[in-house]
Structure formats: C-alpha cells, structure tokens
Motif scaffolding. Structure first.
Motif, PDB file in Angstrom:
ATOM      1  N   LYS A  17       0.878  -1.194  -0.146  1.00  9.38           N
ATOM      2  CA  LYS A  17      -0.062   0.082   0.050  1.00  9.38           C
ATOM      3  C   LYS A  17       0.811   1.097   0.075  1.00  9.38           C
ATOM      4  CE  LYS A  17      -3.898  -2.157   2.393  1.00  9.38           C
ATOM      5  NZ  LYS A  17      -4.815  -1.898   3.519  1.00  9.38           N
ATOM      6  N   LEU A  18       2.196   1.055  -0.106  1.00 11.19           N
ATOM      7  CA  LEU A  18       3.176   2.134   0.014  1.00 11.19           C
ATOM      8  C   LEU A  18       2.841   3.301  -1.303  1.00 11.19           C
ATOM      9  CD1 LEU A  18       5.435   3.359   1.748  1.00 11.19           C
ATOM     10  CD2 LEU A  18       7.142   2.327   0.037  1.00 11.19           C
ATOM     11  N   GLN A  19       2.545   4.607  -0.805  1.00  9.83           N
ATOM     12  CA  GLN A  19       2.225   5.540  -1.908  1.00  9.83           C
ATOM     13  C   GLN A  19       3.277   6.838  -1.586  1.00  9.83           C
ATOM     14  OE1 GLN A  19      -1.523   7.131  -0.504  1.00  9.83           O
ATOM     15  NE2 GLN A  19      -2.832   5.316  -0.626  1.00  9.83           N
ATOM     16  N   GLN A  20       4.004   6.993  -0.669  1.00  4.24           N
ATOM     17  CA  GLN A  20       5.020   8.045  -0.941  1.00  4.24           C
ATOM     18  C   GLN A  20       6.188   7.531   0.126  1.00  4.24           C
ATOM     19  OE1 GLN A  20       2.135  11.096   0.702  1.00  4.24           O
ATOM     20  NE2 GLN A  20       3.229  12.346  -0.978  1.00  4.24           N
ATOM     21  N   LEU A  21       7.269   7.701  -0.387  1.00  2.00           N
ATOM     22  CA  LEU A  21       8.591   7.155   0.082  1.00  2.00           C
ATOM     23  C   LEU A  21       9.664   8.247  -0.176  1.00  2.00           C
ATOM     24  CD1 LEU A  21      10.275   5.213   1.603  1.00  2.00           C
ATOM     25  CD2 LEU A  21      10.753   4.111  -0.746  1.00  2.00           C
ATOM     26  N   ARG A  22      10.011   8.867   1.262  1.00  2.00           N
ATOM     27  CA  ARG A  22      10.915  10.212   0.897  1.00  2.00           C
ATOM     28  C   ARG A  22      12.211   9.668   1.906  1.00  2.00           C
ATOM     29  NH1 ARG A  22       7.161  15.432   2.300  1.00  2.00           N
ATOM     30  NH2 ARG A  22       5.586  14.970   0.741  1.00  2.00           N
ATOM     31  N   LEU A  23      13.410   9.447   1.134  1.00  2.00           N
ATOM     32  CA  LEU A  23      14.539   9.092   1.953  1.00  2.00           C
ATOM     33  C   LEU A  23      15.800  10.132   1.610  1.00  2.00           C
ATOM     34  CD1 LEU A  23      14.479   5.269   1.120  1.00  2.00           C
ATOM     35  CD2 LEU A  23      13.692   6.240   3.224  1.00  2.00           C
ATOM     36  N   GLY A  24      15.466  11.425   0.833  1.00  2.00           N
ATOM     37  CA  GLY A  24      16.237  12.217   0.496  1.00  2.00           C
ATOM     38  C   GLY A  24      16.974  12.855   1.697  1.00  2.00           C
TER      39      GLY A  24
ATOM     40  N   SER B 187       5.023   8.670  -5.266  1.00  2.00           N
ATOM     41  CA  SER B 187       6.308   9.690  -5.350  1.00  2.00           C
ATOM     42  C   SER B 187       7.409   8.559  -4.558  1.00  2.00           C
ATOM     43  CB  SER B 187       5.962  11.031  -4.426  1.00  2.00           C
ATOM     44  OG  SER B 187       5.693  10.747  -3.137  1.00  2.00           O
ATOM     45  N   LEU B 188       8.746   8.916  -5.214  1.00  2.00           N
ATOM     46  CA  LEU B 188       9.786   8.282  -4.694  1.00  2.00           C
ATOM     47  C   LEU B 188      10.783   9.356  -4.568  1.00  2.00           C
ATOM     48  CD1 LEU B 188      11.669   5.949  -4.051  1.00  2.00           C
ATOM     49  CD2 LEU B 188      11.804   5.435  -6.228  1.00  2.00           C
TER      50      LEU B 188
ATOM     51  N   LEU C  47       9.498  11.276  -9.239  1.00  2.00           N
ATOM     52  CA  LEU C  47      10.764  10.624  -9.041  1.00  2.00           C
ATOM     53  C   LEU C  47      11.792  11.857  -8.756  1.00  2.00           C
ATOM     54  CD1 LEU C  47      11.064   7.832 -11.417  1.00  2.00           C
ATOM     55  CD2 LEU C  47      10.110   7.668  -9.280  1.00  2.00           C
ATOM     56  N   ASN C  48      12.513  11.792  -7.741  1.00  2.00           N
ATOM     57  CA  ASN C  48      13.415  12.647  -7.362  1.00  2.00           C
ATOM     58  C   ASN C  48      14.672  11.934  -7.024  1.00  2.00           C
ATOM     59  OD1 ASN C  48      15.092  14.798  -6.931  1.00  2.00           O
ATOM     60  ND2 ASN C  48      13.597  15.887  -5.454  1.00  2.00           N
TER      61      ASN C  48
ATOM     62  N   ALA D 131      10.258  13.385 -13.559  1.00  2.00           N
ATOM     63  CA  ALA D 131      11.584  13.164 -13.075  1.00  2.00           C
ATOM     64  C   ALA D 131      12.579  14.161 -12.958  1.00  2.00           C
ATOM     65  CB  ALA D 131      11.932  11.932 -13.866  1.00  2.00           C
ATOM     66  N   GLN D 132      13.083  14.329 -11.790  1.00  2.88           N
ATOM     67  CA  GLN D 132      14.158  15.248 -11.406  1.00  2.88           C
ATOM     68  C   GLN D 132      15.525  14.579 -11.322  1.00  2.88           C
ATOM     69  OE1 GLN D 132      13.547  18.384  -8.135  1.00  2.88           O
ATOM     70  NE2 GLN D 132      11.160  17.249  -8.176  1.00  2.88           N
TER      71      GLN D 132
END
Length: 284
Positions: free
Chosen positions: A180-187, A207-208, A233-234, A254-255
């Motif tokens: 169910k993962l929708q948003q993953l922010r690891l920046g 979003s990743l 994607l970033n 995409a960035q």
C-alpha cells in the motif's frame, strides 16, 4: 467450598498472583488492562477450579497486538534519546496521549508523526511489528544507522518519511514489498548503492524521493514504469552514471540533475529544464 477458576482483571483485588518483571518500570495503560514496557509485567492469576467463562481469543490477539505496538514505540523512544525530544512522551500515561501518536478504534497505532522532534539515534527493528501503521514521519531529525529491513512487514504503510537525517547503507529491497506504499521520502541522507529494480513493479507508489544521497550505478530502466503511472521521482544529486531511461529523460515527473550521466543525456536533461549544457572537451 469449591473454587471456580475465572480471570482476574488488573483493577480487581489481586491474590495468588505470580509476576515476572523484566527491566525497569514503565507503564502503559489500555482501558482496564495494564502493560509495562521495558519491564513487561506479566501477571498470571492462579485460582483453582473449573473455567467458567473462557477468554475471547479475538480479544487476546488484539491485546497482544496492542502490546507489540506499545513496545515498538517505547523502543523508538529509548533508541532515539526520548528524554531529550522537543515534544516528549510521558510513558506513565496512556498511549493515546503521546504526542502525535494516532490510534484507530481498536487502539492500534496507525500514525506516528515526529518530524523535527530532535530524535537522535537509530531506528529499532521492532518498528516493523506495527502492522497497522499507515503513516510514519520521522524526517528532519538526527537518525543514524540503517533502515531496518523489518519495515517490509508494515503491510498497511502508506507514507514513510525519513528525509533529512543521517541514515546510511542501502535502500532495503523489502520496502518494495509494501503493498500500500504511496509516498517514500529518503532524500538528504547518506544512503549508498543502487536503486532497487523492484520499485518498478510497485503499482501504488505516487512519489519516490532519493535526492541528495550517495547512491550510484545506473538507474534501472524498470523505473520508467513509475513514470507511466504518474509517479514523481526525485533522484537528483547522487552519483548515478550511464544512460537515463527513456520516459524519465522526457518527463517532468523525474528530477535527475546533479548526477554523472553520459554527456549526451546530461545535455537532454538540461534542455528539459530550459537550460544550456556544455560538455567538457576531451583533453587527450
């Protein structure tokens, strides 16, 4: 006189009780039930005779699940210097009073939001036991160490925000198994290694974010599948090399700037954002 066996709840008079204490005394209360974390107080009420009213197994399972949730949160508290948090938890109080901890109607933890709360330490493996958790925001703190692979067990997780910390190691492939993962922010961490190919198979991701890390290698072409379903994607400011997948090369979703792609792709990326790219001539 015949004694009949029945369950004695914590608020009743306690007789013939055998207790096992583990570590220090930190109490968590859920209605009539009392749990003790990092000092799990296990009470066995021993009265001889016949069982008059057996326990509802569904309630037992729920109580055990709530206990696992509470222990996981206390482990997070203890491993990140909880006594020095900006907004602290009072572990003597019920869990629903803890700052930015959200429970559902059954008392299970579904949300934890501790952004910019001065967490300093590492993420405990036991967080993965919170299988009802939907939102985990721990960004803008001082978390170190690796992302536990046990996070792959949080099957209801929708948002995982760990950005702007000091996390190291790779991106666990187990995160790609979250249904169910929708948003993953690891920046804005110190993550290394390749982007797991398996991200390209995720259908729920919107979003990743892996920007401003130390990641390397080529970007898997399978990640183009995320662009095709409208995900953002970033991957900017890493050490990615080689070619840029076709859809990412032209999509504004995409960035990718700040990497080490082949000059041809660097130029196309610069054109996409409306700039000018000048390759460095070969000196040989």
């Amino acid at each position: 006189m015949t004694l009949k066996e029945r369950r004695i709840l914590p608020y009743e008079r306690k007789e013939n009780v055998r207790s096992t204490n583990i570590r220090e005394n930190k109490k968590l209360k859920f209605g009539e039930l009392e749990y003790v974390s990092n000092n799990v107080l296990i009470e066995e009420n021993l009265i001889c005779g016949n069982v008059e009213a057996p326990l509802d197994p569904r309630k037992v399972v729920l109580e055990q699940a709530r206990l696992r949730d509470s222990l996981a949160l206390v482990a997070l508290h203890d491993s990140t210097m909880g006594l020095k948090w900006r907004r602290r938890w009072d572990l003597e109080q019920p869990m629903n009073s803890w700052h930015n901890v959200q429970l559902d109607h059954e008392g299970r933890v579904v949300g934890v939001v501790l952004t910019a709360n001065q967490l300093n330490g590492f993420l405990p493996n036991s967080l993965g036991n919170m299988n009802k958790l939907e939102i985990l925001w721990l960004g803008t703190n001082s978390l170190e160490g690796t992302i536990p692979t046990s996070f792959g067990k949080m099957i209801n997780l929708k948002q995982l925000f760990l950005e702007d910390n000091n996390l190291q190691g790779g991106v666990p492939v187990e995160l790609t198994e979250l249904p169910k993962l929708q948003q993953l922010r690891l920046g804005k961490n110190k993550l290394e290694g390749n982007v797991p190919i398996e991200f390209g198979s995720m259908k729920t991701l919107t979003s990743l974010s892996l920007e401003d890390n130390l990641m390397s290698g080529e970007i898997p072409e399978q990640l183009d599948s995320l662009i095709l379903i409208g995900a953002e994607l970033n991957l900017s400011n890493n050490g990615f090399i080689g070619a840029v997948p076709k859809e990412m090369l032209v999509s504004k979703l995409a960035q990718l700037m700040g990497n080490e792609f082949e000059p041809h792709f660097q130029a196309k990326l610069q054109d996409k954002i409306g700039g000018y790219y000048e390759s460095v001539p070969d000196q040989n």
